[in-house]
Design an enzyme around this catalytic site. Structure first.
Site, short mmCIF file in Angstrom:
data_model
loop_
_atom_site.label_atom_id
_atom_site.label_comp_id
_atom_site.label_asym_id
_atom_site.label_seq_id
_atom_site.Cartn_x
_atom_site.Cartn_y
_atom_site.Cartn_z
N PRO A 164 -0.84 -3.66 4.04
CA PRO A 164 -0.83 -2.67 5.12
C PRO A 164 -1.27 -1.27 4.69
CG PRO A 164 1.41 -3.20 4.43
CD PRO A 164 0.49 -4.21 3.78
N ARG A 190 -7.06 9.76 4.15
CA ARG A 190 -5.89 10.62 3.92
C ARG A 190 -5.35 10.37 2.53
NH1 ARG A 190 -2.83 8.87 9.22
NH2 ARG A 190 -4.76 8.91 10.38
N HIS A 220 -1.98 -2.13 -8.04
CA HIS A 220 -1.67 -0.93 -7.25
C HIS A 220 -2.59 0.20 -7.70
CE1 HIS A 220 1.82 -2.85 -5.56
NE2 HIS A 220 2.10 -3.28 -6.78
O1 CA2 Z 1 -0.60 2.22 -5.04
C1 CA2 Z 1 -0.82 1.28 -4.30
O2 CA2 Z 1 -1.87 0.64 -4.30
C2 CA2 Z 1 0.22 0.89 -3.24
O3 CA2 Z 1 0.25 -0.51 -3.14
C3 CA2 Z 1 -0.23 1.53 -1.94
C4 CA2 Z 1 0.78 1.35 -0.80
C5 CA2 Z 1 2.17 1.78 -1.24
O4 CA2 Z 1 3.11 1.49 -0.21
C6 CA2 Z 1 2.61 1.08 -2.52
O5 CA2 Z 1 3.89 1.59 -2.89
C7 CA2 Z 1 1.62 1.36 -3.63
C8 CA2 Z 1 0.39 2.19 0.41
C9 CA2 Z 1 -1.03 2.07 0.86
C10 CA2 Z 1 -1.25 3.10 1.92
O6 CA2 Z 1 -2.53 3.67 1.74
C11 CA2 Z 1 -2.85 4.76 2.50
C12 CA2 Z 1 -4.07 5.32 2.23
C13 CA2 Z 1 -4.47 6.41 2.94
C14 CA2 Z 1 -3.67 6.96 3.93
C15 CA2 Z 1 -2.45 6.38 4.20
C16 CA2 Z 1 -2.04 5.27 3.49
#
Ligand code: CA2
Length: 152
Positions: free
Chosen positions: A11, A19, A101
């Site tokens: 997600p 962002r 990640h």
């Molecule tokens: O560091 C990562 O790749 C994560 O899997 C990214 C997830 C986060 O919940 C994990 O803790 C670590 C979140 C992805 C959200 O990405 C966004 C990118 C731009 C704007 C908003 C969200």
């Protein structure tokens, strides 16, 4: 015919590049997909790259991978920290899975320090940005060679 590696994204990763560049960098998911396909070509791996915002769809894709893929690279997004269903699906798939990640989840909020996926992953890469995806593909390519180590 080459058996593909599934590269699965959870997600909000479709929001990359729009962002939070300070945390996730400036690349879009389409940029990362292009890099993965190019890396796969060099490694002799066909890459099937997907993203969904839905936990059940990730479970469906992991089940599909069990019969159609040679391995999985997965960035489960926030489901990393919440999803018993992903852990169960990965355990049942009996495939090498590399958890990726973009950010260093251990340098962030405490709730990101626990992963339901890590105990069933062959390896974990975090904090290296998009490079982590390429390294994960390299690890799976290595594992496909005789005496590879990333097998589950
Ligand atoms: O560091 C990562 O790749 C994560 O899997 C990214 C997830 C986060 O919940 C994990 O803790 C670590 C979140 C992805 C959200 O990405 C966004 C990118 C731009 C704007 C908003 C969200």
């Amino acid at each position: 015919m080459t058996i593909p590696v599934f590269v699965l994204n959870g997600p909000n990763l479709n929001m990359l590049g729009t962002r939070e560049p300070g945390i996730y960098g400036g690349q879009t998911l389409a940029d990362i997909e292009r890099d993965c396909v190019a890396a796969g070509r060099k490694l002799g791996i066909a890459v099937d790259f997907r993203q969904t915002n839905h936990e059940g769809v990730l479970v469906d894709w992991i089940q599909e991978a069990a019969t159609k893929a040679a391995g999985i690279v997965i960035n489960p997004g926030a489901y990393t920290h919440t999803s018993v269903a992903l852990q169960d699906a990965i355990r049942a798939a009996k495939l090498p899975v590399i958890e990726v990640h973009l950010s260093n989840i251990f340098a962030r909020e405490a709730f990101r320090h626990h992963s339901y996926v890590s105990p069933v992953a062959a390896g974990i890469i975090c904090g290296l940005g998009p490079v982590g995806y390429r390294l994960a593909l390299e690890a799976l390519a290595e594992a496909q060679k005789p005496a590879g180590k990333a097998k589950r």
